[in-house]
Structure formats: C-alpha cells, structure tokens
Design a protein around this motif. Structure first.
Motif, PDB file in Angstrom:
ATOM      1  N   ALA A  38       0.842  -1.192   0.000  1.00  0.00           N
ATOM      2  CA  ALA A  38       0.000   0.000   0.000  1.00  0.00           C
ATOM      3  C   ALA A  38       0.874   1.238   0.000  1.00  0.00           C
ATOM      4  O   ALA A  38       2.075   1.183   0.277  1.00  0.00           O
ATOM      5  N   LEU A  39       0.246   2.352  -0.309  1.00  0.00           N
ATOM      6  CA  LEU A  39       0.864   3.662  -0.159  1.00  0.00           C
ATOM      7  C   LEU A  39       0.128   4.403   0.947  1.00  0.00           C
ATOM      8  O   LEU A  39      -1.049   4.128   1.217  1.00  0.00           O
ATOM      9  N   PHE A  40       0.822   5.363   1.575  1.00  0.00           N
ATOM     10  CA  PHE A  40       0.273   6.022   2.756  1.00  0.00           C
ATOM     11  C   PHE A  40       0.458   7.534   2.645  1.00  0.00           C
ATOM     12  O   PHE A  40       1.440   8.018   2.093  1.00  0.00           O
ATOM     13  N   ARG A  41      -0.511   8.256   3.212  1.00  0.00           N
ATOM     14  CA  ARG A  41      -0.446   9.722   3.235  1.00  0.00           C
ATOM     15  C   ARG A  41      -0.973  10.205   4.576  1.00  0.00           C
ATOM     16  O   ARG A  41      -2.073   9.823   5.001  1.00  0.00           O
TER      17      ARG A  41
ATOM     18  N   LEU B  95      -3.759   3.437   0.787  1.00  0.00           N
ATOM     19  CA  LEU B  95      -4.243   3.082  -0.544  1.00  0.00           C
ATOM     20  C   LEU B  95      -3.627   1.745  -0.949  1.00  0.00           C
ATOM     21  O   LEU B  95      -2.510   1.694  -1.469  1.00  0.00           O
ATOM     22  N   PRO B  96      -4.327   0.626  -0.703  1.00  0.00           N
ATOM     23  CA  PRO B  96      -3.796  -0.672  -1.144  1.00  0.00           C
ATOM     24  C   PRO B  96      -3.701  -0.718  -2.661  1.00  0.00           C
ATOM     25  O   PRO B  96      -4.440  -0.034  -3.373  1.00  0.00           O
ATOM     26  N   GLN B  97      -2.775  -1.523  -3.162  1.00  0.00           N
ATOM     27  CA  GLN B  97      -2.606  -1.649  -4.601  1.00  0.00           C
ATOM     28  C   GLN B  97      -3.613  -2.671  -5.117  1.00  0.00           C
ATOM     29  O   GLN B  97      -3.421  -3.884  -4.966  1.00  0.00           O
TER      30      GLN B  97
ATOM     31  N   ASP C 257       1.691  14.169  -2.470  1.00  0.00           N
ATOM     32  CA  ASP C 257       2.712  13.352  -1.807  1.00  0.00           C
ATOM     33  C   ASP C 257       2.109  12.120  -1.138  1.00  0.00           C
ATOM     34  O   ASP C 257       1.133  12.222  -0.385  1.00  0.00           O
ATOM     35  N   TRP C 258       2.724  10.963  -1.402  1.00  0.00           N
ATOM     36  CA  TRP C 258       2.441   9.720  -0.691  1.00  0.00           C
ATOM     37  C   TRP C 258       3.776   9.123  -0.265  1.00  0.00           C
ATOM     38  O   TRP C 258       4.837   9.558  -0.710  1.00  0.00           O
ATOM     39  N   SER C 259       3.715   8.101   0.575  1.00  0.00           N
ATOM     40  CA  SER C 259       4.928   7.423   1.004  1.00  0.00           C
ATOM     41  C   SER C 259       4.710   5.911   0.993  1.00  0.00           C
ATOM     42  O   SER C 259       3.592   5.431   1.215  1.00  0.00           O
ATOM     43  N   LYS C 260       5.791   5.189   0.759  1.00  0.00           N
ATOM     44  CA  LYS C 260       5.734   3.728   0.868  1.00  0.00           C
ATOM     45  C   LYS C 260       5.789   3.283   2.327  1.00  0.00           C
ATOM     46  O   LYS C 260       5.561   2.111   2.622  1.00  0.00           O
TER      47      LYS C 260
ATOM     48  N   GLY D  15       9.285   8.654  -0.858  1.00  0.00           N
ATOM     49  CA  GLY D  15       8.204   9.377  -1.508  1.00  0.00           C
ATOM     50  C   GLY D  15       7.787   8.803  -2.845  1.00  0.00           C
ATOM     51  O   GLY D  15       8.599   8.336  -3.642  1.00  0.00           O
ATOM     52  N   VAL D  16       6.492   8.833  -3.067  1.00  0.00           N
ATOM     53  CA  VAL D  16       5.865   8.543  -4.349  1.00  0.00           C
ATOM     54  C   VAL D  16       4.873   9.665  -4.585  1.00  0.00           C
ATOM     55  O   VAL D  16       4.194  10.108  -3.647  1.00  0.00           O
ATOM     56  N   LEU D  17       4.767  10.129  -5.828  1.00  0.00           N
ATOM     57  CA  LEU D  17       3.927  11.290  -6.108  1.00  0.00           C
ATOM     58  C   LEU D  17       2.747  10.904  -6.991  1.00  0.00           C
ATOM     59  O   LEU D  17       2.920  10.297  -8.046  1.00  0.00           O
ATOM     60  N   GLN D  18       1.563  11.241  -6.529  1.00  0.00           N
ATOM     61  CA  GLN D  18       0.369  11.017  -7.336  1.00  0.00           C
ATOM     62  C   GLN D  18       0.221  12.164  -8.325  1.00  0.00           C
ATOM     63  O   GLN D  18       0.262  13.335  -7.955  1.00  0.00           O
TER      64      GLN D  18
END
Length: 407
Positions: free
Chosen positions: A27-30, A153-155, A121-124, A320-323
């Motif tokens: 998942a990703l987290f914010r 946000l689960p994949q 912004d999201w994070s792993k 970081g991962v960016l939407q």
C-alpha cells in the motif's frame, strides 16, 4: 465506521496496517493533520482558496463557472511556465548531471521547494505518513478538529469491464469500471500522455478529412471501421502495453470500442448508435489534447503515480511517491468519499472480508494522542531531521535535542 480500541500508540497503528494488508498486499500512505479534508493537490487548494473552484449548485451561473474554470487553468499553466523560465537561475536545483529534466520532473522540483503543483505526496512507509499526520501544528489545536488521519491506498487489481452485464452503455459507465493504481517513471508518463495526444490529433484529423462519414446516421459500421483503423494503425507505432492513459473520454473509449461492438449485448441498434453518438460528441467538444502537463486532464478512474528520481535526500528518506492528480480542478478523493465503510478509528481484527474490498482507507487518530505517538516515532528514528535532511532543519533539531536532555 470501524471502531474497537482507539489508536493511542504506534503499535496500535501498525496493528491496523498488518490486519488490513493481508496476503502480502502492499500500500501507499499519506498523513494529514486534519481528518475533515479529503485528498487534493496543493494546486487545487491554491485555486480553491482564491475562489476559482466552486461546488455546483442550482443557483450557479454556467457562464461564471466556465470563466472561473478557464481562469483556474490559466493560473495553473502560468505558474508552471514561469517556474520553467526561472528555476535554472538557482544553483541549488541543479541536482542531476547528464539528465534532461522533463516537465513532470520540473513539477517535482517545484513541489520540493514549496510551489503549488498538481502532484500529491504519498509514502511507501506507514511510519513516515504517521509522522506527517502527527506533526506539531499549533493552529490545528485552535480549530474544531478531533482527529488527524493516515490514508492507506492498497494496490488493487484492475476490475475491468464486464461485457456480459452491460445494459445501458455510456462513457461514464465505462470509465467507472476501470480502477487501480499505475506507477510510471516521469519519462514514461510524459511519453504515455504524448502518445495519447498524438492519437487524438490523428483521429480528429481523420474526422475532419472525412466529415460525411461521421454525419450519416445509417453508416455505423463505416464510422466504426474508419476510427478503428486509425486506432489500430497508431497503436502499432507506439508502446501501448500497460499505458492506460486517457486524455479524453473519446480516447478512453477507443481501447474498448472494438470489444463492445463485437461482444456487447446491446438491447437494440438504437442503443448501439446512441453510444457511438456520445463517443463522437465527446471528441468534438474536447480541447484537452492541446494542453500541457500542468493542466491536461486524465479521464479515468485509475490513480497514477510517479516514482521520482533521487532529486533530494528528502525524497529518499520519506520513501516518496507522487500522485499525478487526474485534474487540477478536482479533488483526488473528496471528503465525501469517506464513510463508515472505509474509516477506521480503532484497532482490532476486521469482522468480515468486506473491509478488504475497499479502495482506500482513512485511519483516524484522536488529537489527544498525537504528542505521545509523535514522541514514540522519535524513539524509532522518525524525527524531523530524518524527514527533512537539510542542514537548517538539523541545526534546529540539534538545539532542541540538547535542551530536552540537559535542561
């Protein structure tokens, strides 16, 4: 709303993560400091604060709404273009050698330095998201907020289109049936969007060169064959596998039009013709394919993510991962998206499998427990100078650390 024992520690929070992400799901987290808001970009918030985004009401004037929308797009484009024209004058943005930044990379840099962009912004790491949710913020305690939140946000898998169950076809219906998350590098996302723009231009050119082919209501087969030929010719010239970028309802419909024509059980010919008319009308109305990266709209229920280049230690530490938000004038997940089915305010095993089917979760943490959780995170090494590994942050953190230990 799922509630057992309220979240009062990092351990409680991780129990929720572990009990929800079963079967090795990722998942990703914010993290957000106030649960009363949905998920949106800083550009959306800038436009909203300046009254350029309005909720539709019965009393709204359509002309005023269109003017505000045009102003919003102009401002987003102007901020982006002005940054491109000026950022290279600053030596601290020359982070990578022998690499030419594309427009999405430029937005990532702009976001890093505090400029409003369409990126989110999201994070792993769930702990990084928990840090942002519980970060001290005096103004928050002076408001009426009760909770801070971590979004998870689960994949998910792509639900696809169930052709056997199609009864009343429309493009809105079709868009709603494709969900999931897609990850791109900035270079590949730029290429995917460019490919869709080129396809759309070719289709419009084909229609303009064959105007009568689109006007004869009895030439459904001829119209569909003409457009499908253009579609097939262009997809052979590009890397379409896994693209799933759509810049107009028209372009989105192209991918599945052949399957629908060949396999869908239309109630009658008129329903089939009505779908095609809607499809053509969308293409004539859209100017989206001429926009640049700052304002182009992605027409899909998919959620698009960019894996950023290692432009800074901050991105690395924050995992970081960016939407890439589908629209600069719409929220990614408005507050109305969250309800008793996907809000978690306590920890414990979910009572049934329905929890696993949700697209996104909001984990609410009482503000009364924020300071305790934030102090726990510091013991685990999730500190301000870790999250923001810049010298000016380190010096402030160093001062406070020494004072806390020896005062």
């Amino acid at each position: 709303m799922m509630s057992h024992k309220e979240i009062s520690s990092v351990g409680d929070f991780l129990n929720i993560i572990n009990s929800t992400l079963i079967n090795n799901r990722i998942a990703l987290f914010r993290g957000q400091r106030d649960s009363r808001y949905g998920i949106n970009s800083s550009m959306y918030r800038l436009l909203d604060r300046n009254h350029l985004i309005k909720s539709k009401t019965d009393d709204d004037d359509d002309d005023d709404d269109e003017i505000n929308h045009a102003k919003a797009l102009f401002i987003a484009r102007k901020i982006h273009s002005d940054f491109i024209d000026n950022y290279q004058a600053y030596p601290d943005v020359k982070m990578l050698k022998d690499y030419t930044l594309n427009d999405i990379d430029v937005q990532i840099i702009a976001q890093h330095y505090g400029l409003s962009t369409r990126l989110i912004d999201w994070s792993k790491s769930p702990l990084v998201a928990l840090y942002f949710a519980t970060e001290p913020y005096k103004e928050l305690y002076q408001s009426n907020a009760e909770f801070c939140s971590v979004f998870m946000l689960p994949q998910p898998s792509n639900l696809g289109v169930d052709l056997d169950k199609i009864k009343h076809l429309s493009l809105n219906y079709l868009r709603s049936k494709t969900r999931g998350c897609l990850n791109f590098t900035s270079k590949n996302l730029m290429k995917a969007i460019h490919d869709e723009q080129e396809l759309h231009k070719l289709i419009i050119l084909t229609e303009n060169n064959n105007p009568h082919a689109m006007d004869d209501i009895n030439s459904f087969d001829r119209k569909s064959n003409l457009l499908l030929k253009v579609y097939n010719d262009t997809t052979n010239k590009r890397d379409f596998s896994g693209n799933q970028i759509r810049i107009s309802p028209f372009g989105y419909a192209m991918e599945i039009l052949m399957e629908i024509i060949q396999h869908a059980d239309f109630p009658d010919f008129r329903t089939k013709e009505k779908f095609f008319e809607e499809y053509i009308n969308y293409s004539r109305q859209s100017s989206n394919f001429t926009r640049d990266i700052s304002t182009i709209e992605l027409i899909s229920s998919m959620t698009y993510f960019v894996d950023p280049l290692p432009l800074s230690g901050r991105l690395k530490n924050q995992q970081g991962v960016l939407q890439f938000s589908n629209s600069v004038t719409k929220e990614a997940f408005p507050i109305s998206h969250f309800n008793e089915k996907n809000i978690i305010r306590g920890w414990g095993e979910p009572s049934d499998n329905s929890l696993m089917e949700e697209e996104i979760f909001r984990i609410d943490i009482p503000l009364s427990n924020v300071n305790k959780i934030h102090q726990e995170l510091a013991r685990f090494g999730i500190t301000r100078d870790f999250i923001y590994p810049e010298l000016n942050v380190f010096t402030k953190t160093l001062e406070q650390r020494v004072i806390n230990k020896y005062k």
